[in-house]
Design a protein around this motif. Structure first.
Motif: not given
Length: 515
Positions: A367, A370-371
């Motif tokens: 996560v 990706k962020l």
């Protein structure tokens, strides 16, 4: 000639090189090792806080009946499964060097529990990333039940440490069967069995995983077969080493049946086995989750399931070790038809935490990358792990400082009773008590220089002139009459002349003269 000798010496790997080959699979960044060091230090401090808590019955039993006896007695007496022989040897040496104080009795278990933290990291590192492995080490460092057993003078944390070391070596052996790795595997496994025979559970799962990994590898069939046969030879060597280690018990001591057929490991019928299995499993899970908040329990379970269902993505291995370990345990339980006590599965909780941490961090890393589109994104998870460790440590420290200043008379009553007995015991006195009070009191008397011989023992009855009956109000035998009836010696005493000589919390001592 001298040049040739020098070349031979230089070609031999150094001790540090061999150690790194065996236990440190990948050289990680310095900041990873700093965080691992801090995590280990925090785990050590959290164990130190508990290391002088009142002695428990089982560890007092081990100390009185085994660790204080002659060395040959430790090696040959398996009359009770409390004698975790390799661990007892370490307690014996610790006692001989430093004395019998509570922290010394627990020193081997404490060291093993602390070393299990970096051992968890390096075992996990054979399967997962450095971030996932840090999470594994952090959870082993902070798990309450494991902390508790790290300050209990039994062999369960030593078994856990050896299981982590064996898993580490397994991760090496599926890649490279060096002679040093094969030898280290056999020795580590033998020491695990010599600590407690229940090492069969982690050993079976890890060995099966190695064999399946060998047989499913992308290499020629003859090479897979050769590697598998070599490893099976190492397992046979382990068996020989275990027989040699237990030979004093088998040949000169309590015999093979005391190891293989004692009341703890004796097979039950299927009905009794199934009746015991469910409550034991529930008790085990409750012990695992002791003092862990329900939301965190659910989070850990989610992480563990992710490590199972996304194993090929979360790990660098094809075969999920946790599934193989679970299958081998179920198979062995079916063969043995024994539902073990929760403490048997302490090592398994640590592997559960290892995989739970690996699953959670795999998702977190996914996560975050990706962020967050920046070079420092890779350091976010290690920082979060470090913060979690420090917050937990701080919270625990604050809670320990907020304890009541009023003395709790339920704490250490046996130590208080032993203090009284040490200064008042006469030559004509015999102490009469029952578990767990007898051995707890006996432990504190022993470190005050009074041997266990002053206690009345059913298998070695003696003529008693005056009895000092030590009672606990919470026990089934909480009156002098009930305790004397238990030993079938009531008729020998003048109960009308009984008098209370000491009382502290739930404990009392009553002096009763013989008729």
């Amino acid at each position: 000639m001298n040049n040739l000798h020098t070349q031979e010496q230089s070609s031999r790997p150094s001790i540090s090189t061999t150690f790194q080959h065996l236990f440190i699979g990948v050289k990680d960044s310095a900041y990873i090792y700093w965080i691992l060091g801090i995590t280990t230090l925090v785990g050590m401090l959290m164990r130190i806080w508990k290391i002088n808590e009142p002695i428990a019955y089982d560890e007092a039993y081990t100390f009185i009946y085994f660790a204080t006896r002659a060395f040959r007695h430790i090696l040959a007496d398996y009359s009770a499964p409390n004698n975790h022989i390799f661990h007892t040897i370490l307690v014996y040496l610790s006692h001989q060097l430093f004395g019998g104080h509570t922290w010394i009795v627990r020193l081997p278990a404490f060291i093993a529990g602390t070393l299990s933290i970096p051992a968890a990291y390096f075992a996990a590192r054979r399967l997962f990333s450095s971030h996932q492995s840090l999470a594994a080490a952090a959870l082993v460092s902070l798990t309450p039940w494991f902390i508790s057993y790290s300050t209990n003078g039994r062999g369960y944390t030593l078994l856990t440490l050896l299981a982590f070391l064996l898993a580490n070596l397994a991760g090496l052996l599926v890649q490279h069967q060096s002679r040093s790795a094969l030898t280290a595997f056999a020795v580590t496994a033998a020491l695990g069995f010599y600590t407690i025979p229940i090492f069969l559970y982690p050993m079976a799962g890890i060995c099966l995983w190695i064999l399946i990994t060998h047989m499913t590898a992308s290499e020629p069939r003859d090479q897979k077969l050769r590697r598998s046969l070599t490893f099976m030879g190492v397992c046979a060597l382990t068996g020989v080493l275990v027989l040699l280690l237990y030979s004093p018990v088998i040949l000169f001591g309590t015999g093979l049946d005391s190891i293989a057929s004692n009341e703890i490991v004796e097979s039950r019928d299927w009905a009794t086995f199934m009746e015991n299995l469910r409550p034991r499993a529930v008790n085990t899970w409750e012990s695992w989750m002791l003092n862990i908040a329900p939301p965190l329990q659910h989070l850990l379970l989610g992480g563990f399931l992710m490590s199972v269902f996304f194993y090929r993505k979360a790990s660098n291995q094809k075969i999920p070790l946790q599934i193989v370990m679970a299958f081998s345990i179920l198979f062995l339980l079916g063969v043995q038809r024994v539902a073990p006590f929760p403490r048997v599965w302490i090592y398994l909780e640590m592997f559960y935490m290892l995989f739970a941490g690996a699953g959670l961090v795999w998702l977190a890393d996914l996560v975050i990358h990706k962020l967050v589109r920046m070079d420092s994104a890779g350091k976010i998870v290690p920082v979060i792990i470090l913060l979690a460790v420090m917050i937990t440590f701080t919270s625990k420290y604050i809670s320990t400082q907020q304890g009541s200043g009023i003395a709790n008379r339920n704490i250490l009553p046996e130590q208080q009773a032993a203090g009284y007995l040490t200064s008042h015991l006469q030559a004509d006195d015999t102490i009469i008590s029952i578990a767990p009070v007898d051995l707890r009191t006996a432990y504190y008397l022993y470190i005050n220089g009074i041997p266990y011989d002053v206690f009345y023992q059913r298998d070695n009855p003696v003529k008693i002139r005056n009895a000092l009956v030590v009672l606990r109000t919470t026990s089934k035998y909480n009156t002098p009459e009930s305790l004397l009836d238990f030993y079938n010696i009531t008729s020998q005493f003048d109960l009308q002349a009984a008098r209370l000589v000491f009382e502290y919390g739930p404990l009392s001592i009553i002096s009763i003269p013989a008729k």
